[in-house]
Write an enzyme that holds these catalytic residues in place. Structure first.
Site, PDB file in Angstrom:
ATOM      1  N   HIS A   1    -101.337  24.291 -22.672  1.00 45.92           N
ATOM      2  CA  HIS A   1    -101.061  25.276 -21.870  1.00 45.92           C
ATOM      3  C   HIS A   1    -101.588  25.172 -20.381  1.00 45.92           C
ATOM      4  O   HIS A   1    -101.277  25.838 -19.598  1.00 45.92           O
ATOM      5  CB  HIS A   1    -101.980  26.350 -22.347  1.00 45.92           C
TER       6      HIS A   1
ATOM      7  N   ASP B   1     -97.589  22.682 -32.250  1.00 43.83           N
ATOM      8  CA  ASP B   1     -98.552  23.805 -32.263  1.00 43.83           C
ATOM      9  C   ASP B   1     -97.632  25.067 -32.461  1.00 43.83           C
ATOM     10  O   ASP B   1     -96.574  25.311 -32.053  1.00 43.83           O
ATOM     11  CB  ASP B   1     -99.176  23.566 -30.842  1.00 43.83           C
TER      12      ASP B   1
ATOM     13  N   HIS C   1     -98.250  27.926 -30.854  1.00 43.89           N
ATOM     14  CA  HIS C   1     -98.213  28.598 -29.548  1.00 43.89           C
ATOM     15  C   HIS C   1     -96.907  27.574 -28.628  1.00 43.89           C
ATOM     16  O   HIS C   1     -97.046  26.396 -28.818  1.00 43.89           O
ATOM     17  CB  HIS C   1     -99.647  28.647 -28.930  1.00 43.89           C
TER      18      HIS C   1
ATOM     19  N   ASP D   1    -102.432  25.133 -35.772  1.00 43.62           N
ATOM     20  CA  ASP D   1    -102.818  26.322 -36.024  1.00 43.62           C
ATOM     21  C   ASP D   1    -101.297  27.216 -36.782  1.00 43.62           C
ATOM     22  O   ASP D   1    -101.504  28.485 -36.614  1.00 43.62           O
ATOM     23  CB  ASP D   1    -102.904  27.200 -34.756  1.00 43.62           C
TER      24      ASP D   1
HETATM   25 ZN   LIG Z   1    -101.879  26.832 -30.365  1.00 39.53          ZN
END
Ligand SMILES: [Zn+2]
Length: 323
Positions: A142, A179, A181, A260
């Site tokens: 991120h 991931d 996200h 995740d």
């Molecule tokens: Zn994540």
């Protein structure tokens, strides 16, 4: 290699496992999901399963500022480094983003996390090992070119990919982000860099609510609905990632390995299990064998249910090591 029964098996690979105790001292406060216990859980499980014996354990070195500045602006590197240095002297902690805090030990952790990714890249390119996994934190995907965001300070995988291209002379590398996200930071850094192909899937909508429309032609983004399970993800990977990777023919694979999307993880609502992470790793290893002489560097991103994280990392690393 053939077994006695004649079935083909994956030959054992030499796999480096980079980590550092400094990465367990970065602490964003009680109850924060990106917690030091994540790395302890991974290492405990590797030892309990005996998988630790199949890995070359290496201490993560400190990253250089020059390496960070291949993926980040000089202003970002200088400002973050100055804040983390100040906290290490004053012994205080500070929030740098609504989700991201720094403590006195964060500076060492971020330097080890990116340093591991760069060192692993060198070790694989130099042929010291076939591939590598970096069990480090904080994660990186991120972190944009200019911003700390979503538990991430510097983008470990993007720093390593640029090191492979700009310092080690590779022409094309792929970044695969599984991931749950969207890897908005990596996208921000590599969008338009035609030497890099980034392939990802991510739950959408979900933090950081970006990525549904990729920002450049070198990005293959697959937004998926909550409650998507392994069989659908495998089909998407076969239909979209693999042909694109084969056409691009990267010389090295980097993996943003977040766990995740596991069904037990509380930060998202997807339904992957350990066998799915093993399958994804097998498919990526096959791509690496076809195009990259097997060169893979994988870096830990998310994964917040400690048990599911440890079991999923073991499934991933077992395939990397071919055991
Ligand atoms: Zn994540």
């Amino acid at each position: 290699m053939l077994t006695a029964a004649g079935a083909a098996t994956i030959p054992a690979m030499s796999t480096a496992f980079y980590t550092h105790s400094d990465c367990q001292r970065h602490d964003m406060g009680d109850g924060h999901p990106e917690c030091p216990q994540r790395l302890a859980a991974i290492q405990d499980h590797l030892r309990a399963t005996g998988l630790d014996m199949a890995l070359q354990w290496r201490d993560a070195p400190l990253v250089s500022r020059e390496a960070l500045m291949r993926a980040h602006s000089a202003r970002h590197v200088e400002e973050v480094s100055a804040v983390l240095q100040e906290l290490s002297v004053t012994g205080q902690s500070r929030a740098l983003d609504p989700d991201t805090a720094a403590c006195p030990h964060t500076g060492a952790a971020v330097a080890r996390a990116a340093g591991a990714a760069v060192a692993a890249t060198d070790a694989v390119i130099d042929g010291e090992v076939d591939n590598a996994f970096c069990a480090v934190r904080p994660p990186g995907h991120h972190a944009t070119r200019d911003e700390v965001m979503g538990f991430c300070f510097f983008n470990n995988v993007a720093v390593a990919a640029r090191h492979a291209l700009d310092v080690r002379g590779l022409q094309r590398v792929a970044i695969i982000d599984f991931d749950v996200h969207h890897g908005n930071g990596t996208e921000d850094i590599v969008a338009g860099d035609e030497r890099i192909l980034m392939c990802s899937f991510f739950q959408h909508p979900l933090y950081p609510y970006s990525g549904a429309v990729p920002s450049a032609a070198n990005l293959l983004n697959l937004p998926v609905a909550p409650y998507t399970r392994g069989p659908a993800i495998r089909e998407l990977i076969e239909q979209h990632w693999i042909p694109r990777l084969d056409a691009f023919a990267p010389e090295m694979l980097f993996i943003s390995a977040g766990f995740d999307a596991h069904r037990e993880d509380g930060l998202a609502q997807m339904g992957l299990v350990e066998a799915d992470y093993a399958w994804i790793t097998e498919r990526l290893m096959a791509v690496a064998q076809r195009h990259c002489a097997g060169r893979v560097v994988s870096c830990l991103e998310g994964g917040y249910h400690l048990g599911a994280l440890a079991r999923s990392v073991a499934s991933h690393v077992r395939v990397l090591a071919g055991v």
